[in-house]
Scaffold this motif. Structure first.
Motif, PDB file in Angstrom:
ATOM      1  N   ALA A 161       0.833  -1.208   0.000  1.00  0.00           N
ATOM      2  CA  ALA A 161       0.000   0.000   0.000  1.00  0.00           C
ATOM      3  C   ALA A 161       0.865   1.255   0.000  1.00  0.00           C
ATOM      4  O   ALA A 161       0.577   2.215  -0.729  1.00  0.00           O
ATOM      5  CB  ALA A 161      -0.930   0.003   1.210  1.00  0.00           C
ATOM      6  N   ALA A 162       1.927   1.249   0.794  1.00  0.00           N
ATOM      7  CA  ALA A 162       2.810   2.414   0.852  1.00  0.00           C
ATOM      8  C   ALA A 162       3.496   2.650  -0.496  1.00  0.00           C
ATOM      9  O   ALA A 162       3.585   3.795  -0.963  1.00  0.00           O
ATOM     10  CB  ALA A 162       3.849   2.226   1.958  1.00  0.00           C
ATOM     11  N   PHE A 163       3.980   1.587  -1.126  1.00  0.00           N
ATOM     12  CA  PHE A 163       4.613   1.738  -2.439  1.00  0.00           C
ATOM     13  C   PHE A 163       3.591   2.161  -3.501  1.00  0.00           C
ATOM     14  O   PHE A 163       3.919   2.929  -4.407  1.00  0.00           O
ATOM     15  CB  PHE A 163       5.333   0.459  -2.857  1.00  0.00           C
ATOM     16  CG  PHE A 163       6.697   0.309  -2.257  1.00  0.00           C
ATOM     17  CD1 PHE A 163       7.704   1.227  -2.525  1.00  0.00           C
ATOM     18  CD2 PHE A 163       6.991  -0.756  -1.428  1.00  0.00           C
ATOM     19  CE1 PHE A 163       8.968   1.093  -1.981  1.00  0.00           C
ATOM     20  CE2 PHE A 163       8.254  -0.908  -0.866  1.00  0.00           C
ATOM     21  CZ  PHE A 163       9.243   0.029  -1.147  1.00  0.00           C
ATOM     22  N   ALA A 164       2.359   1.670  -3.405  1.00  0.00           N
ATOM     23  CA  ALA A 164       1.313   2.087  -4.346  1.00  0.00           C
ATOM     24  C   ALA A 164       1.015   3.574  -4.173  1.00  0.00           C
ATOM     25  O   ALA A 164       0.897   4.310  -5.166  1.00  0.00           O
ATOM     26  CB  ALA A 164       0.049   1.262  -4.152  1.00  0.00           C
ATOM     27  N   LEU A 165       0.900   4.018  -2.931  1.00  0.00           N
ATOM     28  CA  LEU A 165       0.634   5.432  -2.666  1.00  0.00           C
ATOM     29  C   LEU A 165       1.782   6.304  -3.173  1.00  0.00           C
ATOM     30  O   LEU A 165       1.554   7.346  -3.803  1.00  0.00           O
ATOM     31  CB  LEU A 165       0.406   5.662  -1.173  1.00  0.00           C
ATOM     32  CG  LEU A 165       0.166   7.111  -0.747  1.00  0.00           C
ATOM     33  CD1 LEU A 165      -1.073   7.679  -1.431  1.00  0.00           C
ATOM     34  CD2 LEU A 165       0.052   7.196   0.768  1.00  0.00           C
TER      35      LEU A 165
END
Length: 152
Positions: free
Chosen positions: A62-66
């Motif tokens: 999720a952090a890398f997607a954001l």
């Protein structure tokens, strides 16, 4: 121009892939755990612990997607943030490392013969094959896009 397109496409690919990882590991954590844990061990309390722990992978995804989404939005809006080729190369190399780690740490499992009784997991079938191949391709693409930034 090619470097700009490569940057945008790489960020878009990372956004989609990491968002898929977020969905799979966060909301389908028991399915992910079933891939990793031998059928004979799925009645163990360790299985439920592992399934809950897999959600951490969802959080990282999720952090890398954001991050990919924010950088993509900056790139297409013409923002001065992360507009320099060297800055973009650093971002792409870090994303390449994230993708490569998902490929690299499956290699020893593959070389050891994949699932062996209760240990390890199948790398060349099911969801792990997709993860193995796509993360390898994403890593290569991001390194290439990063090198294009440095050549721009």
């Amino acid at each position: 121009m090619i470097a700009q397109i490569a940057y945008v496409v790489a960020l878009g690919a990372s956004l989609v892939w990491f968002a898929m990882g977020f969905r799979y590991f966060s909301f389908k954590s028991e399915a992910a755990a079933r891939v990793m844990v031998a059928r004979s061990q799925r009645d163990s309390p360790i299985f439920e612990t592992y399934a809950a722990g897999v959600r951490f992978l969802g959080g990282f995804n999720a952090a890398f997607a954001l991050m990919s989404l924010v950088l993509l939005a900056l790139a297409v809006s013409g923002s001065a943030l992360f507009a320099e080729p060297a800055e973009r190369a650093i971002v792409l190399f870090i994303l390449a490392a994230a993708h490569f780690s998902q490929f690299y740490f499956n290699v020893p499992v593959l070389l050891n013969g994949e699932r062996q009784g209760e240990a390890y997991w199948p790398v060349l079938s099911g969801p792990m094959l997709t993860i193995f191949v796509v993360d390898a391709l994403e890593a290569l693409f991001h390194v290439g896009a990063g090198l294009l930034q440095l050549a721009a």
